[in-house]
Design an enzyme around this catalytic site. Sequence first.
Site, mmCIF file in Angstrom:
data_model
loop_
_atom_site.group_PDB
_atom_site.id
_atom_site.type_symbol
_atom_site.label_atom_id
_atom_site.label_comp_id
_atom_site.label_asym_id
_atom_site.label_seq_id
_atom_site.Cartn_x
_atom_site.Cartn_y
_atom_site.Cartn_z
ATOM 1 N N LYS A 242 -35.483 20.590 -20.458
ATOM 2 C CA LYS A 242 -36.998 21.119 -20.213
ATOM 3 C C LYS A 242 -37.850 20.046 -19.074
ATOM 4 O O LYS A 242 -37.780 19.102 -19.060
ATOM 5 C CB LYS A 242 -37.905 20.794 -21.568
ATOM 6 C CG LYS A 242 -39.531 21.220 -21.428
ATOM 7 C CD LYS A 242 -40.239 21.209 -22.603
ATOM 8 C CE LYS A 242 -41.790 21.471 -22.369
ATOM 9 N NZ LYS A 242 -42.575 21.244 -23.499
ATOM 10 N N ASP A 247 -48.179 19.484 -18.424
ATOM 11 C CA ASP A 247 -48.344 20.434 -19.579
ATOM 12 C C ASP A 247 -49.891 20.498 -19.814
ATOM 13 O O ASP A 247 -50.253 19.661 -20.710
ATOM 14 C CB ASP A 247 -47.225 20.169 -20.651
ATOM 15 C CG ASP A 247 -47.561 21.425 -21.620
ATOM 16 O OD1 ASP A 247 -48.521 22.410 -21.374
ATOM 17 O OD2 ASP A 247 -47.284 21.205 -22.762
ATOM 18 N N LYS A 254 -55.059 22.012 -23.951
ATOM 19 C CA LYS A 254 -55.160 20.845 -24.758
ATOM 20 C C LYS A 254 -56.337 19.941 -24.372
ATOM 21 O O LYS A 254 -57.208 20.126 -23.466
ATOM 22 C CB LYS A 254 -54.137 19.912 -24.055
ATOM 23 C CG LYS A 254 -52.494 20.253 -24.563
ATOM 24 C CD LYS A 254 -51.586 19.407 -23.819
ATOM 25 C CE LYS A 254 -50.135 19.935 -24.220
ATOM 26 N NZ LYS A 254 -49.720 19.858 -25.591
ATOM 27 N N ASP A 265 -43.681 15.524 -19.752
ATOM 28 C CA ASP A 265 -43.124 16.911 -20.340
ATOM 29 C C ASP A 265 -41.874 17.083 -19.467
ATOM 30 O O ASP A 265 -41.208 18.054 -19.703
ATOM 31 C CB ASP A 265 -44.068 17.878 -20.343
ATOM 32 C CG ASP A 265 -44.005 18.812 -21.553
ATOM 33 O OD1 ASP A 265 -43.157 18.441 -22.622
ATOM 34 O OD2 ASP A 265 -44.495 19.854 -21.526
ATOM 35 N N GLU A 326 -44.936 26.623 -24.328
ATOM 36 C CA GLU A 326 -44.276 27.000 -23.156
ATOM 37 C C GLU A 326 -42.974 26.589 -22.839
ATOM 38 O O GLU A 326 -42.257 27.222 -22.246
ATOM 39 C CB GLU A 326 -45.121 26.419 -21.910
ATOM 40 C CG GLU A 326 -45.004 25.119 -21.296
ATOM 41 C CD GLU A 326 -45.379 23.980 -22.409
ATOM 42 O OE1 GLU A 326 -46.031 24.232 -23.362
ATOM 43 O OE2 GLU A 326 -44.547 22.917 -22.256
ATOM 44 N N ARG A 328 -40.316 26.513 -25.079
ATOM 45 C CA ARG A 328 -39.413 27.228 -25.572
ATOM 46 C C ARG A 328 -39.178 28.551 -24.739
ATOM 47 O O ARG A 328 -38.221 29.073 -24.588
ATOM 48 C CB ARG A 328 -39.624 27.700 -26.889
ATOM 49 C CG ARG A 328 -41.094 28.216 -27.347
ATOM 50 C CD ARG A 328 -41.303 28.245 -28.604
ATOM 51 N NE ARG A 328 -42.216 26.955 -28.900
ATOM 52 C CZ ARG A 328 -42.449 26.697 -29.945
ATOM 53 N NH1 ARG A 328 -42.517 27.268 -30.962
ATOM 54 N NH2 ARG A 328 -43.279 25.510 -30.268
HETATM 55 N N1 BES Z 1 -44.976 19.399 -24.400
HETATM 56 C C1 BES Z 1 -45.859 19.564 -25.629
HETATM 57 C C2 BES Z 1 -45.186 18.924 -26.927
HETATM 58 C C3 BES Z 1 -45.788 17.441 -27.169
HETATM 59 C C4 BES Z 1 -46.717 17.155 -27.384
HETATM 60 C C5 BES Z 1 -44.733 16.400 -26.896
HETATM 61 C C6 BES Z 1 -47.299 15.861 -27.817
HETATM 62 C C7 BES Z 1 -45.088 15.291 -26.800
HETATM 63 C C8 BES Z 1 -46.411 14.708 -27.326
HETATM 64 C C9 BES Z 1 -45.444 21.132 -25.967
HETATM 65 O O1 BES Z 1 -45.516 22.078 -24.965
HETATM 66 C C10 BES Z 1 -46.455 21.565 -26.806
HETATM 67 O O2 BES Z 1 -47.515 21.652 -26.477
HETATM 68 N N2 BES Z 1 -46.279 21.981 -27.922
HETATM 69 C C11 BES Z 1 -47.297 22.332 -29.012
HETATM 70 C C12 BES Z 1 -46.673 23.584 -29.843
HETATM 71 C C13 BES Z 1 -47.420 24.364 -30.654
HETATM 72 C C14 BES Z 1 -48.548 25.111 -29.810
HETATM 73 C C15 BES Z 1 -46.842 25.335 -31.633
HETATM 74 C C16 BES Z 1 -47.565 21.201 -30.030
HETATM 75 O O3 BES Z 1 -46.595 20.349 -30.459
HETATM 76 O O4 BES Z 1 -48.667 21.096 -30.286
HETATM 77 ZN ZN ZN Z 2 -44.596 21.000 -23.247
HETATM 78 MN MN MN Z 3 -47.372 22.670 -24.458
#
Ligand code: BES
Ligand code: ZN
Ligand code: MN
Length: 476
Positions: A242, A247, A254, A265, A326, A328
């Site tokens: 990825k 992000d 966020k 990310d 995003e 996935r």
């Molecule tokens: N890149 C993030 C995941 C992440 C968050 C990695 C914090 C490390 C620390 C990913 O793109 C994301 O935002 N995932 C969301 C998914 C949710 C919206 C279903 C998450 O984990 O909150």
């Molecule tokens: Zn992400």
């Molecule tokens: Mn994300």
Amino acid sequence: MEFLKFSPTHSNEVNAIIVPVFEDYTPDFTISLEKDSLVLTSSKKHGFSGKKGESFDTFDSKSGKRILLIGLGKKGELDDERLRRSYSSAFGVLKSIPKGTVQVILPEVSSSEAKEVTFAIALTAYEFDKYRSEKSKIRVERVLITTKSNDTVIREAKAVADAVNYTRDIANLPPSVGTPSLFEKTAKKIAGVSVKAFDRKDFLKLGMGGLEGVSRAAKESAKLLILEYGPKDRKPILIVGKGITFDSGGISIKPSEGMDEMKFDKCGASAVLGTMKLISDLKLNKHVIGMTPLTENLPGGNAYKPGDILTHYNGVTSEVLSTDAEGRLVLADALSYGTKNYKPSEVIDLATLTGACVVALGSNYAGLMGNNDSLKNRVKKAADRSWERVWELPIDGDFQDQIKSKVADIKNTGGREGGAETAGAFLSRFVGDTPWVHLDIAGTAWTSKNGSNRAYLPAGATGYGVRLLYEFIKTE
Ligand code: BES
Ligand code: ZN
Ligand code: MN
């Protein structure tokens, strides 16, 4: 910093020696040192007993050398990780000796010790100081490993550590520098690897709706890189990382606190570059494809939106419930393109995919999911050898049900429950029958605590995945 096998001709150049001591056993070298310097006797007087984590730093005026005794605890309890942590802390103590040459004594002077200690010290010597006026304080120039084995293990361990540090250098870049184009330029510099680059035009032409959607509001142009190494007459191993270069969450933005960390990310994609470089540097006789879907995830007037439906490369449609899920979406296109067009024997993807995985497993284990027991077991073995640890999470039918959508085939979030597993279940829809393992590296890819409990993992990107993938590819 160079690493060499110690030979007696080096003796006069040595400024400092790292010497192992156990609570219940004294290695040969330590005994002979004691005869000359009585260093053990004096250390005992000062309360040093060889317990794990203890050290005794002294100077031998006869030889003119600094001697650092390190406690390794009970002999029977010594394992590779204790060795790595102990020698990496010891190097941290000696690192600022100007133009220093450090001799490293190993308890059994075996080849596996030489490999692990070289690796750990080379990782400890890393600092991301590119943007700092106060540069790294590492002044030691040579590390001489005293070992019975020949120097090939030292060279291999150094190459692996160099690849991990190369990965850290890419992953640590600020988000406006570590862009998809920077990845393309960097990939094209790896000797022995061919690179293909798709851009937005190709996403539209090929029907890669995930990459197209996520990259719609990106200012930096998005890319899907395909790196290829090795003999093409056999099925390749496919590795996918990825590469969200920043992000923000997009329209599902966020919170601002800690958003800076989302420059990390791109750690999965960085590890893919590092692994490709390593297998090429070491000339492994394996056919490997590396893919990195790369884009920033930003909000904007033209951004993709919650409620949008995207059609992926394999025709599966996904309903966007959160633009922050995003990863996935872009991996879906990379996985389905890679499995269809390269017919790999197996696929492994690495992704900083979910916060839920960090909550579940913390920062020392990556989440492992997959569709094939044999592959899962082989990846677990590579993880054990490399101490890049993994823990399996389930993605069976109930998780698949959780991502069913009323308006599309699947939706890109399954709610708060089982967040890492529903993300894994989502990805499983894009690999068909190809044996596949997904590693959620959200917890392991970087560390914000300086040092954590391992001196060889300084704050910032860890380079997680390179050694695991290398161990896996090497033994396949
Ligand atoms: N890149 C993030 C995941 C992440 C968050 C990695 C914090 C490390 C620390 C990913 O793109 C994301 O935002 N995932 C969301 C998914 C949710 C919206 C279903 C998450 O984990 O909150
Ligand atoms: Zn992400
Ligand atoms: Mn994300």
